[in-house]
Design a protein around this motif. Structure first.
Motif, PDB file in Angstrom:
ATOM      1  N   VAL A 339      54.598 -22.134  80.569  1.00 15.48           N
ATOM      2  CA  VAL A 339      54.878 -23.513  80.146  1.00 15.48           C
ATOM      3  C   VAL A 339      53.674 -24.081  79.399  1.00 15.48           C
ATOM      4  CG1 VAL A 339      55.347 -25.863  80.946  1.00 15.48           C
ATOM      5  CG2 VAL A 339      56.540 -23.929  81.988  1.00 15.48           C
ATOM      6  N   LYS A 340      52.472 -23.808  79.905  1.00 19.37           N
ATOM      7  CA  LYS A 340      51.257 -24.286  79.231  1.00 19.37           C
ATOM      8  C   LYS A 340      51.117 -23.666  77.839  1.00 19.37           C
ATOM      9  CE  LYS A 340      48.750 -24.938  83.588  1.00 19.37           C
ATOM     10  NZ  LYS A 340      47.658 -24.454  84.451  1.00 19.37           N
ATOM     11  N   LYS A 341      51.523 -22.413  77.708  1.00 18.37           N
ATOM     12  CA  LYS A 341      51.387 -21.723  76.429  1.00 18.37           C
ATOM     13  C   LYS A 341      52.310 -22.286  75.350  1.00 18.37           C
ATOM     14  CE  LYS A 341      49.824 -17.219  78.172  1.00 18.37           C
ATOM     15  NZ  LYS A 341      50.172 -15.775  78.321  1.00 18.37           N
ATOM     16  N   THR A 342      53.332 -23.049  75.737  1.00 19.92           N
ATOM     17  CA  THR A 342      54.226 -23.625  74.723  1.00 19.92           C
ATOM     18  C   THR A 342      53.476 -24.587  73.809  1.00 19.92           C
ATOM     19  OG1 THR A 342      54.947 -25.375  76.252  1.00 19.92           O
ATOM     20  CG2 THR A 342      56.276 -23.373  76.166  1.00 19.92           C
ATOM     21  N   LEU A 343      52.346 -25.132  74.302  1.00 16.77           N
ATOM     22  CA  LEU A 343      51.515 -25.989  73.452  1.00 16.77           C
ATOM     23  C   LEU A 343      51.078 -25.246  72.194  1.00 16.77           C
ATOM     24  CD1 LEU A 343      49.765 -28.626  73.124  1.00 16.77           C
ATOM     25  CD2 LEU A 343      47.947 -27.366  74.297  1.00 16.77           C
ATOM     26  N   THR A 344      50.778 -23.951  72.348  1.00 20.07           N
ATOM     27  CA  THR A 344      50.288 -23.162  71.212  1.00 20.07           C
ATOM     28  C   THR A 344      51.422 -22.688  70.308  1.00 20.07           C
ATOM     29  OG1 THR A 344      50.409 -21.046  72.412  1.00 20.07           O
ATOM     30  CG2 THR A 344      48.415 -22.349  72.678  1.00 20.07           C
ATOM     31  N   LYS A 345      52.671 -22.887  70.743  1.00 21.83           N
ATOM     32  CA  LYS A 345      53.832 -22.483  69.944  1.00 21.83           C
ATOM     33  C   LYS A 345      54.521 -23.683  69.324  1.00 21.83           C
ATOM     34  CE  LYS A 345      54.571 -18.556  73.026  1.00 21.83           C
ATOM     35  NZ  LYS A 345      55.469 -17.940  74.046  1.00 21.83           N
ATOM     36  N   THR A 346      53.806 -24.790  69.270  1.00 23.26           N
ATOM     37  CA  THR A 346      54.329 -26.024  68.684  1.00 23.26           C
ATOM     38  C   THR A 346      53.366 -26.488  67.605  1.00 23.26           C
ATOM     39  OG1 THR A 346      55.244 -26.596  70.856  1.00 23.26           O
ATOM     40  CG2 THR A 346      55.148 -28.352  69.196  1.00 23.26           C
ATOM     41  N   SER A 347      53.895 -26.794  66.429  1.00 19.06           N
ATOM     42  CA  SER A 347      53.036 -27.136  65.283  1.00 19.06           C
ATOM     43  C   SER A 347      53.617 -28.283  64.476  1.00 19.06           C
ATOM     44  CB  SER A 347      52.861 -25.931  64.353  1.00 19.06           C
ATOM     45  OG  SER A 347      52.229 -24.859  65.011  1.00 19.06           O
ATOM     46  N   THR A 348      52.714 -28.975  63.826  1.00 15.18           N
ATOM     47  CA  THR A 348      53.069 -29.888  62.739  1.00 15.18           C
ATOM     48  C   THR A 348      52.859 -29.118  61.432  1.00 15.18           C
ATOM     49  OG1 THR A 348      52.370 -31.807  64.020  1.00 15.18           O
ATOM     50  CG2 THR A 348      52.512 -32.076  61.627  1.00 15.18           C
ATOM     51  N   ILE A 349      53.742 -29.333  60.467  1.00 18.47           N
ATOM     52  CA  ILE A 349      53.675 -28.610  59.196  1.00 18.47           C
ATOM     53  C   ILE A 349      53.445 -29.600  58.058  1.00 18.47           C
ATOM     54  CG2 ILE A 349      54.808 -26.931  57.700  1.00 18.47           C
ATOM     55  CD1 ILE A 349      54.423 -25.882  60.515  1.00 18.47           C
ATOM     56  N   TYR A 350      52.466 -29.308  57.198  1.00 19.85           N
ATOM     57  CA  TYR A 350      52.247 -30.093  55.978  1.00 19.85           C
ATOM     58  C   TYR A 350      52.870 -29.339  54.814  1.00 19.85           C
ATOM     59  CZ  TYR A 350      48.777 -32.546  58.824  1.00 19.85           C
ATOM     60  OH  TYR A 350      48.147 -33.254  59.812  1.00 19.85           O
ATOM     61  N   VAL A 351      53.764 -29.996  54.088  1.00 18.57           N
ATOM     62  CA  VAL A 351      54.500 -29.336  53.001  1.00 18.57           C
ATOM     63  C   VAL A 351      54.275 -30.095  51.703  1.00 18.57           C
ATOM     64  CG1 VAL A 351      56.748 -28.549  52.187  1.00 18.57           C
ATOM     65  CG2 VAL A 351      56.252 -28.560  54.635  1.00 18.57           C
ATOM     66  N   CYS A 352      53.909 -29.347  50.658  1.00 18.00           N
ATOM     67  CA  CYS A 352      53.673 -29.965  49.352  1.00 18.00           C
ATOM     68  C   CYS A 352      54.991 -30.442  48.748  1.00 18.00           C
ATOM     69  CB  CYS A 352      52.998 -28.960  48.422  1.00 18.00           C
ATOM     70  SG  CYS A 352      52.777 -29.567  46.736  1.00 18.00           S
ATOM     71  N   SER A 353      54.973 -31.629  48.217  1.00 14.30           N
ATOM     72  CA  SER A 353      56.186 -32.199  47.623  1.00 14.30           C
ATOM     73  C   SER A 353      56.545 -31.544  46.299  1.00 14.30           C
ATOM     74  CB  SER A 353      56.001 -33.705  47.417  1.00 14.30           C
ATOM     75  OG  SER A 353      54.854 -33.944  46.595  1.00 14.30           O
ATOM     76  N   SER A 354      55.606 -30.798  45.684  1.00 15.72           N
ATOM     77  CA  SER A 354      55.879 -30.172  44.385  1.00 15.72           C
ATOM     78  C   SER A 354      56.060 -28.660  44.491  1.00 15.72           C
ATOM     79  CB  SER A 354      54.755 -30.487  43.398  1.00 15.72           C
ATOM     80  OG  SER A 354      54.704 -31.862  43.113  1.00 15.72           O
ATOM     81  N   CYS A 355      55.033 -27.947  44.912  1.00 19.29           N
ATOM     82  CA  CYS A 355      55.110 -26.478  44.908  1.00 19.29           C
ATOM     83  C   CYS A 355      55.549 -25.900  46.250  1.00 19.29           C
ATOM     84  CB  CYS A 355      53.766 -25.873  44.517  1.00 19.29           C
ATOM     85  SG  CYS A 355      52.461 -26.050  45.767  1.00 19.29           S
ATOM     86  N   GLN A 356      55.796 -26.779  47.247  1.00 17.82           N
ATOM     87  CA  GLN A 356      56.311 -26.388  48.556  1.00 17.82           C
ATOM     88  C   GLN A 356      55.374 -25.448  49.325  1.00 17.82           C
ATOM     89  OE1 GLN A 356      60.420 -25.148  48.295  1.00 17.82           O
ATOM     90  NE2 GLN A 356      61.028 -27.032  47.287  1.00 17.82           N
ATOM     91  N   SER A 357      54.099 -25.442  48.980  1.00 21.99           N
ATOM     92  CA  SER A 357      53.124 -24.757  49.836  1.00 21.99           C
ATOM     93  C   SER A 357      53.116 -25.450  51.190  1.00 21.99           C
ATOM     94  CB  SER A 357      51.719 -24.839  49.225  1.00 21.99           C
ATOM     95  OG  SER A 357      51.673 -24.182  47.986  1.00 21.99           O
ATOM     96  N   PHE A 358      52.973 -24.674  52.241  1.00 29.52           N
ATOM     97  CA  PHE A 358      52.969 -25.291  53.571  1.00 29.52           C
ATOM     98  C   PHE A 358      51.732 -24.848  54.342  1.00 29.52           C
ATOM     99  CE2 PHE A 358      55.362 -21.340  53.964  1.00 29.52           C
ATOM    100  CZ  PHE A 358      54.799 -20.751  55.078  1.00 29.52           C
ATOM    101  N   HIS A 359      51.311 -25.714  55.249  1.00 29.41           N
ATOM    102  CA  HIS A 359      50.117 -25.468  56.050  1.00 29.41           C
ATOM    103  C   HIS A 359      50.430 -25.838  57.492  1.00 29.41           C
ATOM    104  CE1 HIS A 359      47.803 -25.106  52.305  1.00 29.41           C
ATOM    105  NE2 HIS A 359      48.616 -26.061  51.878  1.00 29.41           N
ATOM    106  N   GLU A 360      50.177 -24.919  58.395  1.00 26.96           N
ATOM    107  CA  GLU A 360      50.517 -25.110  59.803  1.00 26.96           C
ATOM    108  C   GLU A 360      49.356 -25.750  60.557  1.00 26.96           C
ATOM    109  OE1 GLU A 360      51.711 -22.424  63.752  1.00 26.96           O
ATOM    110  OE2 GLU A 360      51.253 -21.469  61.833  1.00 26.96           O
ATOM    111  N   GLN A 361      49.659 -26.719  61.399  1.00 26.63           N
ATOM    112  CA  GLN A 361      48.682 -27.348  62.276  1.00 26.63           C
ATOM    113  C   GLN A 361      49.178 -27.227  63.721  1.00 26.63           C
ATOM    114  OE1 GLN A 361      45.495 -29.434  61.818  1.00 26.63           O
ATOM    115  NE2 GLN A 361      45.656 -28.565  63.865  1.00 26.63           N
TER     116      GLN A 361
END
Length: 593
Positions: A339-361
């Motif tokens: 259950v504690k490890k689910t923290l590491t399997k949850t992310s916010t994603i930043y997605v570029c509005s033009s080229c759709q590059s994404f970056h995981e946080q």
């Protein structure tokens, strides 16, 4: 067993047959979408494979327990039997006992045959053998009952199915349909006319009531069921909290969501957040016709966080984007560390509005420290430093949008899917959509556990260049040392371990071979910023021997082919609304006519 030829079809009804099951349909009753036969087929195969896995685990545990008991001495009692010999191969016992759920007597005599010799050299007597575990299944929203009927008839180790619906009309339809499929309760005489007959419940047990109330009534550990199936019209969000509580440890949760206008577009971010605890963004891998990766991850996020509230965690076995809906199969279990490890399997994603590059946080990270002498692991969990990207896209300097939080762990268990494919190979005649099942499962099994996919056509549009073939792009990535796979969610798509910058370098190399007319591109266009960067290395587009994955080497039906005109989710049945209005009028003392 009733055949379609022996079923009498009343006036106003039509007979629908799917695999081994038959149902009578009326135009003003419970809703059925024949296009979702694939959904039902894949569900039967998945639950069958899960059941086989569960029995394999239980049998191994049972055998270990027998060995331990045998090793404790030849005169120890063993489940009501006196152990006659201390030999794990023979398992000879004397005496009598009632057969338990996980074992049975074979032979029928307490005296060992004179001529029969067991592998251990001892005469074989009464053997105790593992008896497959019979599981229970709850379908919370059954409508016509077709899914429950198929489960009861096609899953060999099922004990019974609880088929529930709130609508009296749907319940009447289910009662009619289980009758024509010979799944009703039966009676057995006791030999004494003065005694009432024994009622043997059928394999499908119908319940009329609220789905959440029914599941909450099964949340006590002793009342839990092994499998819960949620297949609503629209979102499954209102039922998830109850579902994760009423399924047993190592049980299976099967969930369908058809509200893709909420899950996979930016039309209703507030609704998506209230239903699933996260928001999507506008990108190729979330909103195009066949692409539902954000939807899958948002649904899994909702399941994961709901389970975690009760000290439980999920393991996705199979997560599919299919036609106009998503379907996920997850194993549910209890373990504080997981259950504690689910923290590491949850992310916010930043997605570029033009080229759709994404970056995981990721929301957090886990640190493992092993003890030098014992080898035991101590885990500590930390918050992540952030943000992971600057304010603007590093690739094209455009605005970044935030998506999530969402599930960022694996979508599938490849070994589980492999066992599903083995089952399908031996039972193709049992599934009307076997060809498509094989194609989609093969692609899903090969999928890389990376977050999202891309299509060469979409990336080419960012560069305003001619579109390279799938083989060209795949070969260039492989030559550069990256891995690739297909994606089950979208035709012509690829997943890769390469960064978005590495992918863009492939297209910059392509543009050098196929120049772009810059005069047609605005000075402020993100395309100019993408083209202004020199590639770190020139990509090789010569054919790589591994550029076609295993799913591409054979002709497979991987994606939906239009089965009929105007196919899709269809219209919601009105019988629930009518039944609820009648109930309200009855409660208020009004007419129900």
């Amino acid at each position: 067993m009733a055949s379609s030829h022996s079923i009498e079809v009343p006036d106003g009804f039509t007979l629908h047959t799917e695999n081994t099951s038959h149902i009578l349909l009326s135009s003003n009753e419970a809703f059925l979408n024949p296009v979702q036969e694939f959904n039902r087929d894949i569900s039967v195969a998945c639950i069958r494979t899960w059941s086989d896995d569960l029995n394999t685990t239980k049998e191994e545990k049972w055998k270990r327990n027998q060995e331990k008991r045998l090793q404790r001495g030849s005169k120890k009692r063993f489940k009501g039997f006196h152990l006659a010999v201390s030999c794990v191969e023979c398992l000879i016992f004397t005496g009598k006992r009632r057969v338990g759920e996980d074992s049975e007597l074979v032979g029928g005599s307490t005296e060992p045959p004179e001529t029969d010799v067991a592998p251990g050299g001892h005469p074989r007597g009464i053997e105790i053998q593992y008896q497959p575990y019979k599981f229970t299944l709850l379908e919370a929203l059954s409508a016509t009952g077709l899914r429950s009927i198929r489960y009861a008839k096609e899953l060999p180790h099922i004990k019974y199915v609880i088929a529930n619906d709130l609508s009296p009309t749907a319940v009447a339809a289910m009662n009619r349909n289980i009758t024509i499929n010979d799944l009703v309760d039966t009676t057995e005489g006791v030999g004494d006319p003065s005694q009432p007959p024994i009622i043997i419940p059928g394999k499908v047990r119908i319940n009329e009531g609220d789905a959440c109330s029914l599941m909450y009534n099964h949340r006590e550990e002793k009342n839990r069921v092994d499998v819960v199936d949620l297949d609503p019209y629209g979102t499954a969000a209102p039922f998830i909290d109850a579902a994760v509580q009423c399924v047993k440890d190592e049980g299976l949760l099967c969930v369908t969501c058809t509200d893709l206008s909420v899950l996979a577009t930016t039309n209703y971010p507030e609704k998506c957040f209230s239903n699933y605890g996260g928001v999507p963004v506008k990108a190729e891998y979330c909103h195009e016709a066949a692409s539902r990766y954000f939807a899958l991850r948002l649904v899994l996020h909702s399941l994961s966080t709901s389970a975690a509230r009760y000290g439980r965690y999920i393991t996705p076995l199979l997560s599919l984007s299919i036609d106009f809906y998503v379907r996920v199969f997850v194993r549910v279990a209890t373990a504080p560390l997981e259950v504690k490890k689910t923290l590491t399997k949850t992310s916010t994603i930043y997605v570029c509005s033009s080229c759709q590059s994404f970056h995981e946080q990721p929301l957090g990270k886990a640190v493992e420290k092993k003890h030098e002498t014992t080898g035991n692991s101590n885990w500590s969990f930390k918050t992540q430093a952030g943000p992971s990207v600057p304010e603007k896209c590093p690739e094209c300097d455009s605005v970044l949008h935030v998506a999530g939080p969402m599930w960022s762990g694996p979508l599938h268990d490849p070994s589980f899917i492999g066992r599903m494919l083995d089952h399908l190979e031996s039972n193709q005649s049992n599934y009307g959509t076997a060809v498509r099942m094989k194609g989609m499962l093969t692609v899903a099994k090969e999928e890389l556990p990376t977050l999202f996919y891309f299509t060469p056509a979409k990336v080419s549009s960012f560069f305003h260049c001619n579109t390279p073939s799938l083989d060209d792009v795949a070969s260039a990535l492989l030559h550069a040392g990256h891995r690739i796979s297909r994606s089950h969610a979208c035709p012509g798509s690829l997943k890769t371990t390469a960064t978005r910058h590495d992918l863009h370098d492939v297209f910059r190399s392509w543009v050098k071979l196929h120049p772009v007319k810059l005069e047609n591109i605005s000075e402020t266009s993100p395309t100019r910023r993408l083209l202004a960067v020199e590639p770190k290395s020139i990509a090789k587009f010569t054919r790589h021997p591994d550029s076609v994955t295993a799913s591409g080497k054979v002709k497979l039906v991987r994606y939906q082919e239009n089965p009929t005109s105007y196919w899709g989710p269809g219209k919601k049945s009105t019988h629930n609304k009518i039944d609820l209005k009648r109930k309200r009028k009855d409660d208020e003392g009004g007419s129900s006519s």
